[in-house]
Design a protein around this motif. Structure first.
Motif, mmCIF file in Angstrom:
data_model
loop_
_atom_site.group_PDB
_atom_site.id
_atom_site.type_symbol
_atom_site.label_atom_id
_atom_site.label_comp_id
_atom_site.label_asym_id
_atom_site.label_seq_id
_atom_site.Cartn_x
_atom_site.Cartn_y
_atom_site.Cartn_z
ATOM 1 N N ASP A 31 64.169 36.128 54.620
ATOM 2 C CA ASP A 31 64.051 35.571 55.973
ATOM 3 C C ASP A 31 62.956 36.283 56.769
ATOM 4 O O ASP A 31 62.181 35.644 57.498
ATOM 5 N N GLY A 34 59.668 35.109 55.509
ATOM 6 C CA GLY A 34 59.415 33.783 56.064
ATOM 7 C C GLY A 34 58.867 33.866 57.480
ATOM 8 O O GLY A 34 57.929 33.151 57.843
ATOM 9 N N ALA A 35 59.430 34.751 58.290
ATOM 10 C CA ALA A 35 58.950 34.912 59.670
ATOM 11 C C ALA A 35 57.514 35.422 59.693
ATOM 12 O O ALA A 35 56.686 34.942 60.487
ATOM 13 N N LEU A 37 55.216 35.049 57.299
ATOM 14 C CA LEU A 37 54.326 33.989 56.813
ATOM 15 C C LEU A 37 54.110 32.930 57.891
ATOM 16 O O LEU A 37 53.006 32.399 58.041
ATOM 17 N N ARG A 38 55.168 32.636 58.642
ATOM 18 C CA ARG A 38 55.062 31.674 59.748
ATOM 19 C C ARG A 38 54.085 32.211 60.801
ATOM 20 O O ARG A 38 53.213 31.486 61.280
ATOM 21 N N GLU A 39 54.211 33.504 61.168
ATOM 22 C CA GLU A 39 53.298 34.121 62.135
ATOM 23 C C GLU A 39 51.849 34.049 61.655
ATOM 24 O O GLU A 39 50.926 33.920 62.465
ATOM 25 N N ARG A 40 51.667 34.145 60.347
ATOM 26 C CA ARG A 40 50.318 34.122 59.771
ATOM 27 C C ARG A 40 49.817 32.706 59.522
ATOM 28 O O ARG A 40 48.705 32.522 59.038
ATOM 29 N N GLY A 41 50.653 31.713 59.806
ATOM 30 C CA GLY A 41 50.240 30.322 59.652
ATOM 31 C C GLY A 41 50.207 29.835 58.220
ATOM 32 O O GLY A 41 49.496 28.872 57.909
ATOM 33 N N PRO A 43 51.914 27.949 55.236
ATOM 34 C CA PRO A 43 53.020 27.053 54.888
ATOM 35 C C PRO A 43 53.815 27.595 53.697
ATOM 36 O O PRO A 43 53.227 28.002 52.684
ATOM 37 N N HIS A 44 55.133 27.587 53.831
ATOM 38 C CA HIS A 44 55.972 28.203 52.807
ATOM 39 C C HIS A 44 57.381 27.619 52.864
ATOM 40 O O HIS A 44 57.734 26.902 53.798
ATOM 41 N N ALA A 85 54.073 23.222 51.170
ATOM 42 C CA ALA A 85 54.253 24.673 51.029
ATOM 43 C C ALA A 85 53.163 25.233 50.123
ATOM 44 O O ALA A 85 52.827 24.637 49.103
#
Length: 186
Positions: A31, A34-35, A37-41, A43-44, A85
């Motif tokens: 988790d 995931g956070a 990777l989301r901050e870094r833009g 897709p996952h 993703a």
């Protein structure tokens, strides 16, 4: 293919398996990854493998529903790739090279693995907090010890990261750096 001596950058695998015993922090770390990777833009998809195998009873010859896991993971991975993703983060257990190969076949990709390790005392503390007294807690305590010994002898890990008492964000960053998914992404 890259020629020997070439300066071309090696592309890391697109699939990460966080491996470890029960209570090691696989889902929490997934988790947190995931956070990041989301901050870094980037897709996952993050997938808790236990959720894909959670059917009772398991067949007598497949104690942990590995065949069901592989079928479900193949569908989830295909859908994640189709949805855009670029990375797949798996939280689960691969006890053997064959387990790892089955996961790779299911996702149709090479997997990089990172074992999360935790001291026996911290692991016991986590499981005592997570499970109420009774048969389920006793099973998890026994399984943690059994699985830790199995993973110690398994040749399935590319990286190992200690998670004792650490902030999930720090562990996630260390894992991403270890597997070559560190910044900058975008």
């Amino acid at each position: 293919m890259t020629a020997p001596g070439s300066t071309a950058r090696r592309v890391p695998p697109r699939v990460l398996l966080l491996n470890g015993t029960v209570g090691a922090g696989k889902t929490t770390t997934a988790d947190a990854i995931g956070a990041l990777l989301r901050e870094r833009g980037l897709p996952h998809a993050v997938v808790d493998l236990d959720a894909l195998r959670r059917v009772w009873p398991a067949p007598p010859d497949d104690r942990f529903n590995g065949a069901l896991l592989a079928r479900n993971l193949a569908a989830v991975a295909r859908n994640a790739w189709d949805a855009g993703a670029e990375r797949l983060v798996l939280a689960g257990v691969a006890e053997t090279v064959e387990d790892r190969s089955a996961l790779e076949e299911a996702v149709a990709e090479t997997i990089v693995t990172c074992r999360l390790v935790v001291t026996a005392g911290e692991l016991r503390r986590r499981l005592l907090v997570r499970h109420a007294p009774g048969a389920e807690r006793d099973w998890h305590l026994d399984r943690a010890e059994e699985l830790d010994a199995v993973l110690d002898g398994a040749d399935v890990h590319d990286h190992v990261v200690s998670v004792d008492g650490d902030d999930p964000g720090r562990v996630a960053t260390e894992v991403l750096d270890a597997v070559g998914w560190g910044p900058p992404v975008r």
